[in-house]
Design a protein around this motif. Structure first.
Motif, PDB file in Angstrom:
ATOM      1  N   GLY A  29      50.643  49.311  62.513  1.00  0.00           N
ATOM      2  CA  GLY A  29      49.563  48.339  62.594  1.00  0.00           C
ATOM      3  C   GLY A  29      49.388  47.771  63.989  1.00  0.00           C
ATOM      4  N   ARG A  30      48.704  46.659  64.041  1.00  0.00           N
ATOM      5  CA  ARG A  30      48.400  46.043  65.336  1.00  0.00           C
ATOM      6  C   ARG A  30      49.564  45.170  65.809  1.00  0.00           C
ATOM      7  NH1 ARG A  30      41.955  44.678  64.846  1.00  0.00           N
ATOM      8  NH2 ARG A  30      42.468  43.609  62.903  1.00  0.00           N
ATOM      9  N   GLU A  31      49.365  44.595  66.986  1.00  0.00           N
ATOM     10  CA  GLU A  31      50.423  43.803  67.611  1.00  0.00           C
ATOM     11  C   GLU A  31      50.527  42.415  67.001  1.00  0.00           C
ATOM     12  OE1 GLU A  31      46.662  43.050  69.971  1.00  0.00           O
ATOM     13  OE2 GLU A  31      47.652  44.760  68.974  1.00  0.00           O
ATOM     14  N   GLY A  77      55.760  42.675  69.483  1.00  0.00           N
ATOM     15  CA  GLY A  77      56.125  43.525  68.363  1.00  0.00           C
ATOM     16  C   GLY A  77      54.891  44.090  67.686  1.00  0.00           C
ATOM     17  N   SER A  78      55.103  45.060  66.805  1.00  0.00           N
ATOM     18  CA  SER A  78      53.995  45.671  66.061  1.00  0.00           C
ATOM     19  C   SER A  78      54.312  45.620  64.572  1.00  0.00           C
ATOM     20  CB  SER A  78      53.804  47.131  66.491  1.00  0.00           C
ATOM     21  OG  SER A  78      53.352  47.214  67.825  1.00  0.00           O
ATOM     22  N   PHE A  79      53.280  45.372  63.784  1.00  0.00           N
ATOM     23  CA  PHE A  79      53.443  45.417  62.338  1.00  0.00           C
ATOM     24  C   PHE A  79      53.523  46.878  61.894  1.00  0.00           C
ATOM     25  CE2 PHE A  79      51.203  41.349  62.974  1.00  0.00           C
ATOM     26  CZ  PHE A  79      52.084  40.494  62.333  1.00  0.00           C
ATOM     27  N   MET A  80      54.469  47.177  61.006  1.00  0.00           N
ATOM     28  CA  MET A  80      54.603  48.539  60.496  1.00  0.00           C
ATOM     29  C   MET A  80      54.964  48.505  59.015  1.00  0.00           C
ATOM     30  SD  MET A  80      56.438  51.001  63.263  1.00  0.00           S
ATOM     31  CE  MET A  80      56.137  50.877  65.022  1.00  0.00           C
ATOM     32  N   PHE A  81      54.482  49.533  58.333  1.00  0.00           N
ATOM     33  CA  PHE A  81      54.852  49.722  56.935  1.00  0.00           C
ATOM     34  C   PHE A  81      55.337  51.152  56.780  1.00  0.00           C
ATOM     35  CE2 PHE A  81      53.901  51.038  52.577  1.00  0.00           C
ATOM     36  CZ  PHE A  81      54.565  50.041  51.868  1.00  0.00           C
ATOM     37  N   ARG A  82      56.492  51.302  56.141  1.00  0.00           N
ATOM     38  CA  ARG A  82      57.048  52.631  55.909  1.00  0.00           C
ATOM     39  C   ARG A  82      56.836  53.017  54.450  1.00  0.00           C
ATOM     40  NH1 ARG A  82      63.317  53.188  57.089  1.00  0.00           N
ATOM     41  NH2 ARG A  82      63.267  51.496  55.566  1.00  0.00           N
ATOM     42  N   TYR A 137      57.169  45.258  58.011  1.00  0.00           N
ATOM     43  CA  TYR A 137      58.095  44.599  58.922  1.00  0.00           C
ATOM     44  C   TYR A 137      57.446  44.485  60.291  1.00  0.00           C
ATOM     45  CZ  TYR A 137      61.824  45.490  55.508  1.00  0.00           C
ATOM     46  OH  TYR A 137      62.594  45.517  54.375  1.00  0.00           O
ATOM     47  N   ILE A 138      58.077  43.692  61.148  1.00  0.00           N
ATOM     48  CA  ILE A 138      57.697  43.630  62.567  1.00  0.00           C
ATOM     49  C   ILE A 138      58.733  44.441  63.333  1.00  0.00           C
ATOM     50  CG2 ILE A 138      57.419  42.160  64.588  1.00  0.00           C
ATOM     51  CD1 ILE A 138      56.499  39.936  62.704  1.00  0.00           C
ATOM     52  N   LEU A 139      58.258  45.446  64.040  1.00  0.00           N
ATOM     53  CA  LEU A 139      59.123  46.340  64.807  1.00  0.00           C
ATOM     54  C   LEU A 139      59.022  46.049  66.294  1.00  0.00           C
ATOM     55  CD1 LEU A 139      60.864  48.805  63.635  1.00  0.00           C
ATOM     56  CD2 LEU A 139      59.231  47.746  62.074  1.00  0.00           C
ATOM     57  N   HIS A 140      60.127  46.219  66.999  1.00  0.00           N
ATOM     58  CA  HIS A 140      60.149  46.074  68.454  1.00  0.00           C
ATOM     59  C   HIS A 140      61.215  46.998  69.004  1.00  0.00           C
ATOM     60  CE1 HIS A 140      63.747  43.133  69.107  1.00  0.00           C
ATOM     61  NE2 HIS A 140      63.943  43.859  68.039  1.00  0.00           N
ATOM     62  N   ILE A 141      61.314  47.049  70.319  1.00  0.00           N
ATOM     63  CA  ILE A 141      62.407  47.738  70.985  1.00  0.00           C
ATOM     64  C   ILE A 141      63.210  46.679  71.719  1.00  0.00           C
ATOM     65  CG2 ILE A 141      63.051  49.373  72.800  1.00  0.00           C
ATOM     66  CD1 ILE A 141      60.588  50.990  72.109  1.00  0.00           C
TER      67      ILE A 141
END
Length: 358
Positions: A146-148, A154-159, A166-170
């Motif tokens: 998803g978007r930031e 971070g970026s929103f992501m769905f698995r 969740y919110i993903l980052h590095i």
């Protein structure tokens, strides 16, 4: 006294244990399993990306570990490496707030980039990975990127298979991840024209249609090279070996700047409608030839339509040229990169020190 000491020790231990539990439970990354990333990126064989604008691209790993775009074009390896690194290093920063989940899910459904990752996995995997049998390619995970986030960190992501996004980052990286998941096929294609060392070059030929006598060819002659004029095919008795050596060394990792797809068709069509300024042909020792036709990139190509003699119109881009690569792709190249290549014969024969084949 002894009992009191034991009680004090037990209390102290309980306090320490409680503090540890609170610290761990309060940590962002310790409240859920960090299994969102892909540990073994070397096992990835294919990645499919698609967006809501019907753009999609398939990246596939070859046997030699190079990558190909949509089964046809060489991939931009640094961009592929960045994507693989992202899949390997991204981590869950936090769960999406319970109250925000419906809106985040709705936004992901409307704007997400779908990412399918395929890996080589064994059908039988025994003894903690020491015995692997019947390896095959398998779709192992599907992400919806998803978007930031509002803080841009971070970026929103769905698995697929999860219940919540969740919110993903590095960790350690300041920024969000969404731009790394590119769906435009052109962005994934390699910009390398040729990557040849001197030993792999058989022939370099440059035509200059508006000045044919300045066309030349540098041809392999045993362990060295000869220099000849294209119009007469006569070999030069002598030439500037330093300049020719510089020419030959220019074909290691020779790149164009970008595809001209972003340029309006009227601009590109006006510029490449006429006779090319130069035609460069590069032949390797395996007999493969690449051709690059170059054209002046005018500041305002539409003005050419109103000029009787377009040869007098020299208001051109001082930094870049148009070029047609192998009669397929219109690209942009830089004068700076091609300065040692697109020179007339007289430059290599020592008669002219500064003429550029424009």
């Amino acid at each position: 006294m002894k009992k009191k000491t034991i009680v004090l020790i037990c209390i102290a231990a309980a306090v320490v244990l409680t503090a540890v539990i609170v610290a761990v439970s309060g940590s962002r990354s310790a409240t859920f399993k960090q299994d969102y990333h892909i540990e073994d990126i070397n096992s990835i064989t294919k990645i499919f990306l698609a967006d809501k604008q019907d753009q999609h691209v398939t990246l596939e790993r070859r046997a030699d570990s190079s990558w190909v775009v949509n089964g046809t074009y060489e991939a931009n390896q640094p961009l592929v490496d960045l994507l693989l690194e992202t899949l390997n290093t991204m981590r869950i920063r936090e769960r999406v707030n319970k109250n925000a989940i419906p809106n985040v899910v709705k936004d992901i459904a409307a704007h997400a980039i779908k990412v399918e990752v395929y890996q080589r996995e064994p059908l039988i995997n025994w003894f903690w990975g020491h015995l692997k049998l019947f390896t095959r390619e398998k779709l192992t995970v599907t992400y919806y990127v998803g978007r930031e986030t509002r803080d841009m960190m971070g970026s929103f992501m769905f698995r697929k298979g999860d219940k919540v996004p969740y919110i993903l980052h590095i960790p350690g990286f300041r920024g969000f991840l969404t731009p790394r998941f590119v769906t435009d096929p052109l962005k994934w294609r390699s910009h390398v024209i040729v990557d040849l060392n001197v030993k792999a070059i058989e022939r370099i030929e440059l035509e200059i249609p508006q000045n044919p006598e300045e066309g030349f060819a540098v041809v392999r002659d045993g362990e060295g090279f000869s220099f000849e004029r294209l119009t007469t095919h006569q070999r030069a008795a002598s030439f500037d070996t330093a300049r020719v050596a510089q020419l030959l060394s220019s074909f290691t990792w020779l790149n164009f700047d970008e595809f001209a797809a972003i340029v309006p068709n009227s601009f590109a069509d006006s510029c490449v409608a006429g006779v090319p300024r130069t035609v460069l042909r590069i032949t390797d020792t395996a007999g493969v030839t690449h051709e690059l036709k170059t054209y002046i990139k005018y500041t305002n190509p539409d003005d050419l339509k109103n000029i009787p003699d377009s040869t007098m119109y020299e208001t051109f881009d001082l930094n870049r040229l148009y070029a047609i690569l192998d009669n397929k792709d219109t690209v942009l190249i830089q004068y700076y990169v091609f300065d040692n290549i697109l020179q007339p014969a007289s430059y290599f024969l020592g008669a002219d020190k500064s003429t550029f084949a424009r």
